[in-house]
Design a protein around this motif. Structure first.
Motif, mmCIF file in Angstrom:
data_model
loop_
_atom_site.group_PDB
_atom_site.id
_atom_site.type_symbol
_atom_site.label_atom_id
_atom_site.label_comp_id
_atom_site.label_asym_id
_atom_site.label_seq_id
_atom_site.Cartn_x
_atom_site.Cartn_y
_atom_site.Cartn_z
ATOM 1 N N GLY A 167 54.478 52.711 6.603
ATOM 2 C CA GLY A 167 54.843 54.115 6.414
ATOM 3 C C GLY A 167 55.261 54.395 4.989
ATOM 4 N N ASN A 168 55.976 53.450 4.363
ATOM 5 C CA ASN A 168 56.417 53.636 2.976
ATOM 6 C C ASN A 168 55.225 53.732 2.022
ATOM 7 O OD1 ASN A 168 59.116 53.546 3.690
ATOM 8 N ND2 ASN A 168 59.279 51.332 3.389
ATOM 9 N N THR A 169 54.219 52.874 2.247
ATOM 10 C CA THR A 169 53.038 52.905 1.395
ATOM 11 C C THR A 169 52.282 54.218 1.564
ATOM 12 O OG1 THR A 169 52.824 50.503 1.477
ATOM 13 C CG2 THR A 169 50.860 51.740 0.868
ATOM 14 N N MET A 170 52.165 54.684 2.799
ATOM 15 C CA MET A 170 51.484 55.959 3.045
ATOM 16 C C MET A 170 52.225 57.108 2.362
ATOM 17 S SD MET A 170 48.783 55.342 4.840
ATOM 18 C CE MET A 170 48.361 56.891 5.640
ATOM 19 N N ALA A 171 53.553 57.083 2.451
ATOM 20 C CA ALA A 171 54.346 58.147 1.815
ATOM 21 C C ALA A 171 54.157 58.124 0.300
ATOM 22 C CB ALA A 171 55.818 57.966 2.176
ATOM 23 N N MET A 172 54.081 56.910 -0.263
ATOM 24 C CA MET A 172 53.885 56.778 -1.700
ATOM 25 C C MET A 172 52.553 57.391 -2.138
ATOM 26 S SD MET A 172 53.833 53.246 -3.904
ATOM 27 C CE MET A 172 55.363 52.755 -3.111
ATOM 28 N N LEU A 173 51.565 57.330 -1.216
ATOM 29 C CA LEU A 173 50.243 57.877 -1.521
ATOM 30 C C LEU A 173 50.136 59.358 -1.164
ATOM 31 C CD1 LEU A 173 48.112 54.888 -0.199
ATOM 32 C CD2 LEU A 173 48.610 55.433 -2.576
ATOM 33 N N GLY A 174 51.227 59.912 -0.656
ATOM 34 C CA GLY A 174 51.232 61.325 -0.314
ATOM 35 C C GLY A 174 50.571 61.641 1.004
ATOM 36 N N ILE A 175 50.481 60.653 1.909
ATOM 37 C CA ILE A 175 49.861 60.857 3.221
ATOM 38 C C ILE A 175 50.961 60.862 4.277
ATOM 39 C CG2 ILE A 175 48.194 59.988 4.903
ATOM 40 C CD1 ILE A 175 46.767 58.587 2.599
ATOM 41 N N GLU A 176 51.044 61.924 5.031
ATOM 42 C CA GLU A 176 52.090 62.022 6.054
ATOM 43 C C GLU A 176 51.700 61.252 7.312
ATOM 44 O OE1 GLU A 176 53.083 66.017 6.924
ATOM 45 O OE2 GLU A 176 53.696 66.525 4.874
ATOM 46 N N THR A 177 52.688 60.575 7.914
ATOM 47 C CA THR A 177 52.466 59.862 9.172
ATOM 48 C C THR A 177 53.554 60.263 10.167
ATOM 49 O OG1 THR A 177 53.791 57.958 8.441
ATOM 50 C CG2 THR A 177 51.414 57.885 8.018
ATOM 51 N N ILE A 178 53.287 60.028 11.441
ATOM 52 C CA ILE A 178 54.253 60.359 12.486
ATOM 53 C C ILE A 178 55.379 59.342 12.485
ATOM 54 C CG2 ILE A 178 54.574 60.687 14.962
ATOM 55 C CD1 ILE A 178 51.619 61.462 15.120
#
Length: 665
Positions: A444-455
């Protein structure tokens, strides 16, 4: 090598003791390992548990009998050199304790120290057998993401391990240039209005063609299939035309695939991945390999033609374990699995090689990467290509000993089917191995860093179709920038050129080690922050330990003190070694054992774990065992030799994993 000699000594004693039990022709397999509790000794064997099944006595009773009585009858025990005592423990293990003085004397005074600690004792220099490793094999329609890196790095570390044990190794990269995913981008360019001119003009906002194809064309065409069903029919048409080497679609596809492939290779070369040969799926189909194989499959009744039911018109393979698998579809196109069968048979050397080869590119390590070719595309009377054989082909198919395919564990069913079919064909299926690994998901942290939202900030599965992935190039760039920031903090005033070089080496090493240290059966939850930490089980931690050793060497050179490797230690009895020093020496002597084990099991994680333990033990040694300030001259010499041996093993092991040796960080 010393520990290998010790294990041989213990083995010789055990084998002689076995003769006292009158077992006749019965052979017993047993292990010699380190006991889980150090107080039990240096080595332990499970021989009594194996004997108990035959002589019908409790293992503990057998262990007591051997230690108290039968060892006294053994000539091998009486002539032993390294083992001081034997003992037994519940529930029936026999433990052996080293004569520490003899062991340390051998380590410190052996004049062949440099080669002794890094050269496996058992090796066959006359063995010309070839090991084939296939890895990476990414569809040439997109850039590599971090999941692909796990495959490539595992395969590359295996290549380095086999080279270290002096095996002939050839690394193959299989290019699926006739599959659905390639057909998708061809449909995009040919029938969905996506233009190469956008890329050529520089307006596509991508720095590499593989990124443009994967992030733009591939994602968009999969969205368009829902809106324009006619495009799916075009895809089927493209798939059929790709089987004809003379079609315009085949020619256009070759151009696109080549451009994507060279960009993919640039990515892998950035991570110091080595290849020997590129194989193209289209050539497998267009050569006589598939025709010969299909004839064999039919003649041996391995496949059947289905005349009714859901698979009517298809050729089917029926597995006793896995059920039916379509080999040829009702429209006469080959399935993904069907194309893999002749490739596997070819790798095993079962079918005559129909390919020539040519130089494709010069690689990062100054070696040439070759690609297979169909040299003569003239068509014979049967409509099959007439092929010219290149006698300079880089693989000797007469000496194949192992064929290892590194592949996502989600392909396990297909690989099981493959081994079944290989056995039925009559190939040496025992030589074929698939090394399955679990996929990489994004934290989730990596996705947030890339600007992609996750549940709920949960980890997610990567998907090329949906555009959810972290490109390998991007991961390297992010880690390189972080490494640069950390290095600059620790080294203010470092020249920019040196800062850039060190930062890049740290980033490459961090990623390579990150993907090797996990068990193959573990899903990797990729987190960019975790891979670059200087603490814990990471490449920077290992590089830092090595740099500490180089720091000592620099200080000795500055003080003009001799660091002659073979300097004799004149008085070993006057040296009192600490547990930290003995533990490090024993670990150094395990290098060749772990290298051989890693080679036999095709598991580079064994070397990663060994290397991390070496870094930890060396850091303990560095902090507790001074060399320059030590007043006892013999002890200082002994510690210097321990340090120098550590540096040699560091360099060999770091080379296997692909971790750069840095003098400063």
């Amino acid at each position: 090598m010393i520990l290998e000699e010790i294990i041989e000594e213990i083995g010789a004693v055990i084998n002689e003791v076995l003769t006292f039990f009158e077992l006749g022709s019965i052979k017993i397999d047993y292990d010699i390992n380190e006991p889980p509790i150090p107080e039990f000794g240096d080595f332990s064997t499970n021989i009594c548990f194996q004997l108990a099944k035959i002589v019908r006595k409790p293992p503990l009773s057998i262990a007591e009998e051997i230690v108290k009585n039968k060892l006294k009858l053994s000539s091998k025990w009486k002539s032993r050199r390294y083992i001081e005592i034997a003992s037994f423990e519940k529930p029936g293990f026999i433990n052996f304790t080293l004569n520490k003085d003899i062991f340390l004397l051998e380590f410190l005074q052996n004049t062949n120290q440099k080669t002794m600690i890094v050269t496996p004792k058992t090796r066959d220099l006359n063995n010309n057998d070839t090991i084939i490793i296939e890895h990476t094999s990414v569809n040439p329609n997109k850039s590599l993401h971090v999941g692909h890196l796990r495959n490539a790095i595992i395969g590359d570390c295996l290549y380095r391990i086999f080279k270290k044990v002096r095996k002939e190794v050839k690394v193959l990269n299989y290019v699926d240039d006739s599959g659905l995913q390639v057909a998708d981008i061809i449909v995009g360019f040919k029938y969905a209005g996506m233009s190469l001119e956008e890329w050529k003009s520089g307006s596509a906002n991508y720095s590499k063609f593989d990124q443009y194809c994967g992030n733009e064309v591939y994602v968009k065409i999969n969205e368009l299939y829902k809106q324009r069903p006619e495009l799916i029919a075009y895809r089927a048409q493209v798939m059929r035309e790709l089987e004809n080497p003379l079609s315009e679609i085949s020619s256009f596809t070759n151009q696109i695939v080549s451009k994507v492939l060279i960009d993919q290779l640039k990515t892998t070369w950035n991570f110091r991945i080595h290849y020997d040969l590129l194989n193209f799926e289209s050539q497998i189909i267009q050569s006589n390999l598939w025709h010969l194989l299909f004839k064999t499959l039919k003649d041996k009744k391995i496949v059947r033609y289905e005349t009714e039911g859901k698979n009517k018109g298809c050729w089917i393979y029926s597995s006793p374990k896995e059920g039916d698998k379509v080999i040829i579809r009702s429209d006469s196109t080959l399935t993904y699995f069907a194309k893999d069968i002749p490739y596997a048979v070819w790798k095993l050397g079962f079918l005559k090689n129909p390919f020539g080869c040519k130089i494709f590119a010069k690689q990062w390590d100054n070696t040439y990467l070759y690609s297979t070719t169909l040299q003569d595309q003239n068509i014979d009377d049967n409509g099959k290509p007439k092929l010219k054989i290149n006698n300079e082909f880089p693989i000797n198919f007469n000496n194949i000993s192992r064929v290892i395919t590194v592949i996502d564990s989600r392909q396990e069913r297909l690989q099981t089917l493959m081994i079944e079919i290989l056995a039925k064909i009559g190939t040496s299926s025992s030589k074929y191995e698939y090394l399955g690994y679990e996929p990489v998901i994004l934290s989730g942290n990596t996705m947030a860093m890339l600007g992609i939202e996750t549940i709920d900030n949960k980890a997610v599965q990567m998907s090329g179709r949906k555009g959810i992935f972290v490109e390998a190039d991007l991961a390297l760039a992010i880690l390189e920038e972080r490494a640069r920031s950390e290095t600059e903090k620790r080294n203010p005033g470092m020249p920019q050129e040196e800062l850039s070089r060190i930062s890049r080496e740290i980033a490459i090493s961090a990623i390579r080690y990150y993907f090797i240290k996990f068990d193959f059966g573990k899903i990797i939850n990729f987190d960019i922050n975790d891979s670059l930490s200087l603490e814990g089980d990471t490449a920077p931690y290992i590089q830092y330990a090595y740099a500490r050793g180089k720091k000592i060497e620099d200080k000795l050179n500055t003080k003009q003190k001799s660091i002659e490797f073979f300097e004799t230690i004149t008085n070993l009895s006057a040296i009192e070694f600490s547990k930290v020093e003995i533990d490090l020496i024993k670990h150094l002597c395990k290098y060749t054992i772990k290298l051989s084990e890693s080679s036999e099991k095709a598991n580079p994680k064994i070397m990663a774990k060994y290397l991390y333990q070496l870094a930890t033990l060396f850091n303990n040694f560095y902090e507790s065992s001074p060399i320059i300030s030590e007043s006892n001259a013999n002890l200082a010499k002994a510690r210097l030799k321990i340090m120098q041996c550590s540096m040699i093993v560091f360099e060999h092991c770091m080379e296997i994993i692909g971790i750069s040796t840095l003098s400063r960080m």
